[in-house]
Design an enzyme around this catalytic site. Structure first.
Site, PDB file in Angstrom:
ATOM      1  N   HIS A 253      22.445   5.542  39.065  1.00 20.05           N
ATOM      2  CA  HIS A 253      21.844   4.249  38.732  1.00 20.05           C
ATOM      3  C   HIS A 253      20.651   3.968  39.644  1.00 20.05           C
ATOM      4  O   HIS A 253      20.765   4.039  40.872  1.00 20.05           O
ATOM      5  CB  HIS A 253      22.941   3.180  38.925  1.00 20.05           C
ATOM      6  CG  HIS A 253      22.567   1.815  38.429  1.00 20.05           C
ATOM      7  ND1 HIS A 253      21.849   1.580  37.286  1.00 20.05           N
ATOM      8  CD2 HIS A 253      22.855   0.581  38.946  1.00 20.05           C
ATOM      9  CE1 HIS A 253      21.704   0.274  37.112  1.00 20.05           C
ATOM     10  NE2 HIS A 253      22.308  -0.352  38.111  1.00 20.05           N
TER      11      HIS A 253
ATOM     12  N   SER B 208      17.999  -2.595  37.450  1.00 19.11           N
ATOM     13  CA  SER B 208      19.321  -3.173  37.269  1.00 19.11           C
ATOM     14  C   SER B 208      19.219  -4.689  37.135  1.00 19.11           C
ATOM     15  O   SER B 208      18.474  -5.166  36.292  1.00 19.11           O
ATOM     16  CB  SER B 208      20.217  -2.732  38.432  1.00 19.11           C
ATOM     17  OG  SER B 208      21.549  -2.810  38.047  1.00 19.11           O
TER      18      SER B 208
HETATM   19  C1  MCU Z   1      22.612  -3.503  35.423  1.00 23.46           C
HETATM   20  O1  MCU Z   1      22.555  -4.549  36.372  1.00 23.46           O
HETATM   21  C2  MCU Z   1      23.690  -5.050  37.030  1.00 23.46           C
HETATM   22  C3  MCU Z   1      24.813  -5.339  36.071  1.00 23.46           C
HETATM   23  O2  MCU Z   1      24.360  -6.218  35.081  1.00 23.46           O
HETATM   24  C4  MCU Z   1      25.956  -5.961  36.836  1.00 23.46           C
HETATM   25  O3  MCU Z   1      27.064  -6.192  35.997  1.00 23.46           O
HETATM   26  C5  MCU Z   1      26.386  -5.100  37.992  1.00 23.46           C
HETATM   27  O4  MCU Z   1      27.285  -5.815  38.746  1.00 23.46           O
HETATM   28  O5  MCU Z   1      25.275  -4.820  38.799  1.00 23.46           O
HETATM   29  C6  MCU Z   1      24.191  -4.179  38.183  1.00 23.46           C
HETATM   30  C7  MCU Z   1      23.180  -4.016  39.281  1.00 23.46           C
HETATM   31  O6  MCU Z   1      22.374  -4.881  39.515  1.00 23.46           O
HETATM   32  O7  MCU Z   1      23.321  -2.926  40.051  1.00 23.46           O
HETATM   33  C8  MCU Z   1      22.480  -2.781  41.158  1.00 23.46           C
END
Ligand code: MCU
Length: 391
Positions: free
Chosen positions: A341, A208
């Site tokens: 996720h 992420s």
């Molecule tokens: C995919 O990574 C991020 C995303 O870019 C953000 O918008 C969200 O808030 O958080 C995601 C993340 O890091 O989830 C753990």
């Protein structure tokens, strides 16, 4: 722009024996400003900014230098070179690293979990904690990236050890600061053989937001043998332009316009581009290109916010770069839906195992043709160039 090769020459003097001096081909000077573009199509990886075609692998290496410079100027911020002193000590399972520059020092430690047996072992540097299964035979180096550059919203701009060393006004976004930390971990592994890790067999992963970081580290730190960014989505495997096009079609997808307000993953320099991605000199297919020809397996999920069409098409464009370099099997893209996720699904295991076997364990493994994603996500829709075969 002319790409010139300085041929070897022979110099003789009366007193000295003949001396043969061989110089490496030099790259053209890297421009400090980049052409104004305004195109929703992905920039051509095979043209220098001055319009010269890239026809050889050596030229592509030079092209990568200017692509890296453009990305640093427009979205990542400056990636500093090695500090004047980096020292390290290994004790128990902890590698402590001190970096000194301009009379200031910062220290951090990473923990190393090693397989049993005798090393040196390959290792995966995991941002935060690994959310992919790390196989037996590969060490895990846990890297606290938040400590190097904070990522808790806009107020964390310029905070963390990187900024203690270089100043809170340094242009680096958090992903660049973290890549600097990874670079220092590799310095430390090189100078500390008793840590038992082979610095030439290092992978990097994160999921992420940390996946964006792992991707940027693989791109900026050319001693990394294998990049394993997981579910990085926008700012990682997605192309800014394709995400904007998806957004315009009504998708709930993260875009550059949104990301600069959410967190400090990118340089403040990116703010002025964020609402006009079509004017960026590069896009993220070229982030994959910066990793080339080294190993890269991009692992994605089909969550709308990550932009499955954007990541798939963008990374298919990235694979065109690997193909042009004659190493299509060194990069794979695996997208898979219907799982939480950052919870690694079993249907991506075969390709993960193959890439780790090949690039970290140095075994024979079939990494060929890994290009899995939703149908209808084709690079051709977003490009107006064709990839050459580089000689
Ligand atoms: C995919 O990574 C991020 C995303 O870019 C953000 O918008 C969200 O808030 O958080 C995601 C993340 O890091 O989830 C753990």
């Amino acid at each position: 722009m002319k790409y010139s090769i300085v041929l070897p020459f022979l110099a003789t003097t009366v007193l000295a024996a003949p001396v043969v001096e061989q110089r490496q081909a030099a790259c053209p000077a890297i421009p400090s400003s980049f052409p104004a573009v305004n195109s929703a199509k992905l920039p051509n990886p095979f043209k220098f900014f001055d319009g010269t075609d890239v026809t050889t692998k050596a030229q592509f290496e030079c092209r990568n230098k200017e692509v890296s410079a453009a990305m640093q100027l427009q979205e990542l911020g400056d990636f500093p070179k090695k500090p004047s002193s980096v020292t390290a000590t290994f004790s128990g399972s902890s590698l402590s690293i001190t970096s000194t520059e301009g009379g200031k020092s910062v220290s951090f430690a990473v923990s190393i979990k090693k397989p049993s047996g005798t090393g040196p072992f390959p290792a995966i540097i995991a941002y935060g904690a690994a959310s992919i299964p790390v196989p037996a035979g590969v060490a895990t180096i846990t890297f606290n990236n938040d400590n190097i550059g904070q990522q808790s919203g806009g107020s964390s701009r310029g905070k963390g050890l990187f900024f203690d060393l270089y100043g809170s006004g340094h242009s680096a976004g958090a992903t660049t600061a973290w890549a600097w930390g990874v670079d220092r971990v590799i310095d430390a592994l090189e100078s500390t053989p008793d840590a038992g890790i082979d610095p030439k067999r290092i992978g990097v992963t994160g999921c992420s937001r940390n996946g964006k970081g792992a991707f940027v580290a693989a791109a900026l730190v050319n001693r990394i043998a294998l990049g394993l960014p997981q579910e990085s989505g926008s700012g990682g495997a997605a192309c800014w332009r394709i995400s904007d096009s998806e957004k315009a079609k009504g998708k709930n997808i993260q875009t550059s316009g949104q990301i600069v307000g959410e967190n400090v993953w990118f340089s403040a320099r990116f703010n002025s581009f964020s609402t006009k991605s079509s004017t960026l000199a590069t896009d993220h297919h070229q982030l994959a290109g910066l990793v080339a020809p080294r190993g890269l397996l991009v692992i994605e999920n089909e969550i709308d916010w990550l932009g499955p069409v954007s990541t798939t098409a963008c990374m298919k464009a990235g694979r065109l770069i690997y193909k042009a370099l004659g190493v299509p099997d060194n990069m794979g893209f695996t997208g898979s839906g219907n799982h939480n996720h950052c919870s690694f699904p079993s249907n991506q295991q075969t390709e993960l195992t193959a890439f780790i076997n090949k690039f970290l364990l140095k075994q024979d493994a079939n990494t060929g043709g890994v290009e899995k994603g939703p149908s209808g996500a084709d690079a051709a829709t977003y490009i107006d160039w064709t990839a050459p075969t580089l000689t």
